[in-house]
Design a protein around this motif. Structure first.
Motif, mmCIF file in Angstrom:
data_model
loop_
_atom_site.group_PDB
_atom_site.id
_atom_site.type_symbol
_atom_site.label_atom_id
_atom_site.label_comp_id
_atom_site.label_asym_id
_atom_site.label_seq_id
_atom_site.Cartn_x
_atom_site.Cartn_y
_atom_site.Cartn_z
ATOM 1 N N LEU A 106 1.044 -1.162 0.608
ATOM 2 C CA LEU A 106 0.381 -0.268 0.631
ATOM 3 C C LEU A 106 0.885 1.197 -0.190
ATOM 4 O O LEU A 106 0.554 2.113 -0.592
ATOM 5 C CB LEU A 106 -1.122 -0.229 1.265
ATOM 6 C CG LEU A 106 -1.976 1.172 1.336
ATOM 7 C CD1 LEU A 106 -3.011 1.003 0.214
ATOM 8 C CD2 LEU A 106 -2.326 1.479 3.049
ATOM 9 N N VAL A 110 0.804 2.378 -3.921
ATOM 10 C CA VAL A 110 -0.294 2.819 -4.195
ATOM 11 C C VAL A 110 0.030 4.657 -3.560
ATOM 12 O O VAL A 110 -0.254 5.099 -4.921
ATOM 13 C CB VAL A 110 -1.887 2.257 -3.263
ATOM 14 C CG1 VAL A 110 -3.217 2.864 -3.247
ATOM 15 C CG2 VAL A 110 -1.566 0.729 -3.546
ATOM 16 N N ASN A 111 0.585 4.224 -2.375
ATOM 17 C CA ASN A 111 0.283 5.955 -2.150
ATOM 18 C C ASN A 111 1.402 6.529 -2.477
ATOM 19 O O ASN A 111 1.028 7.625 -3.523
ATOM 20 C CB ASN A 111 0.881 5.841 -0.503
ATOM 21 C CG ASN A 111 -0.648 5.550 0.020
ATOM 22 O OD1 ASN A 111 -1.539 5.142 -0.502
ATOM 23 N ND2 ASN A 111 0.367 5.581 1.372
ATOM 24 N N THR A 113 2.648 5.989 -5.717
ATOM 25 C CA THR A 113 2.011 5.929 -7.670
ATOM 26 C C THR A 113 1.500 7.033 -7.512
ATOM 27 O O THR A 113 1.978 8.347 -7.946
ATOM 28 C CB THR A 113 1.873 4.615 -7.824
ATOM 29 O OG1 THR A 113 2.661 3.745 -7.790
ATOM 30 C CG2 THR A 113 1.431 4.659 -9.569
ATOM 31 N N VAL A 114 0.586 7.226 -6.508
ATOM 32 C CA VAL A 114 -0.640 7.703 -6.727
ATOM 33 C C VAL A 114 0.461 10.265 -6.378
ATOM 34 O O VAL A 114 -0.500 10.839 -7.102
ATOM 35 C CB VAL A 114 -1.642 8.404 -5.157
ATOM 36 C CG1 VAL A 114 -2.506 9.229 -5.623
ATOM 37 C CG2 VAL A 114 -2.473 6.710 -6.072
#
Length: 161
Positions: A106, A110-111, A113-114
């Motif tokens: 995560l 996820v974090n 990359t965003v």
């Protein structure tokens, strides 16, 4: 170039005739200049930038982009260290029960990359590129602190000996 004129004289003469007989070219240049003079964004466009990259708004966007890149690097380093902790503490567990691995995924994928995508939309890459090494720095500092992996200082900083 003179070599092109001797090789293809007919084609070059044809292009020169077309360019000389085109009445639209001066009118188009004049209309663009008139449009730029009447536009409210004329000064930023004339200086080579766009309206979003100049002034207070542009400075705020650049600052926000740099802060987001730093936050993304920090998130990446936390994710890497959570992967390490998972390999040390949860090696015997099945994949679906490895909570540190999932948290690391995560944070890393996820974090980060965003956050990086948002930062790239705010800030030019030439300003963001020098911050690429911060992930290594944050990882070394967090590993030395032992907050994420639970290792002591001497174990975490063994590469400094």
């Amino acid at each position: 170039p003179p070599a092109a004129a001797t090789i293809l004289p007919g084609r070059r003469a044809r292009y020169q005739a077309i360019a000389a007989n085109t009445p639209r070219a001066p009118l188009q240049r004049a209309s663009v200049i008139a449009h730029m003079a009447s536009s409210s964004d004329a000064a930023p466009m004339a200086s080579g930038g766009d309206a979003a990259s100049t002034g207070v708004r542009g400075d705020l966007q650049r600052t926000a982009g740099v802060c987001l890149v730093i936050a993304g690097s920090f998130s990446s380093s936390i994710g890497l260290l959570l992967f390490k902790r998972s390999s040390l503490c949860e090696a015997q567990l099945p994949f679906h029960r490895k909570r540190f691995w999932h948290l690391g995924f995560l944070f890393l994928v996820v974090n980060a990359t965003v956050i990086d995508l948002v930062a790239f939309s705010f800030t030019p890459l030439s300003l963001i590129a020098p911050f690429a090494g911060l992930t290594i720095v944050f990882t070394a500092l967090l590993a030395a602190s032992g907050l994420v992996t639970g290792a002591r200082h001497k174990e975490a900083l063994g590469w400094l000996d």
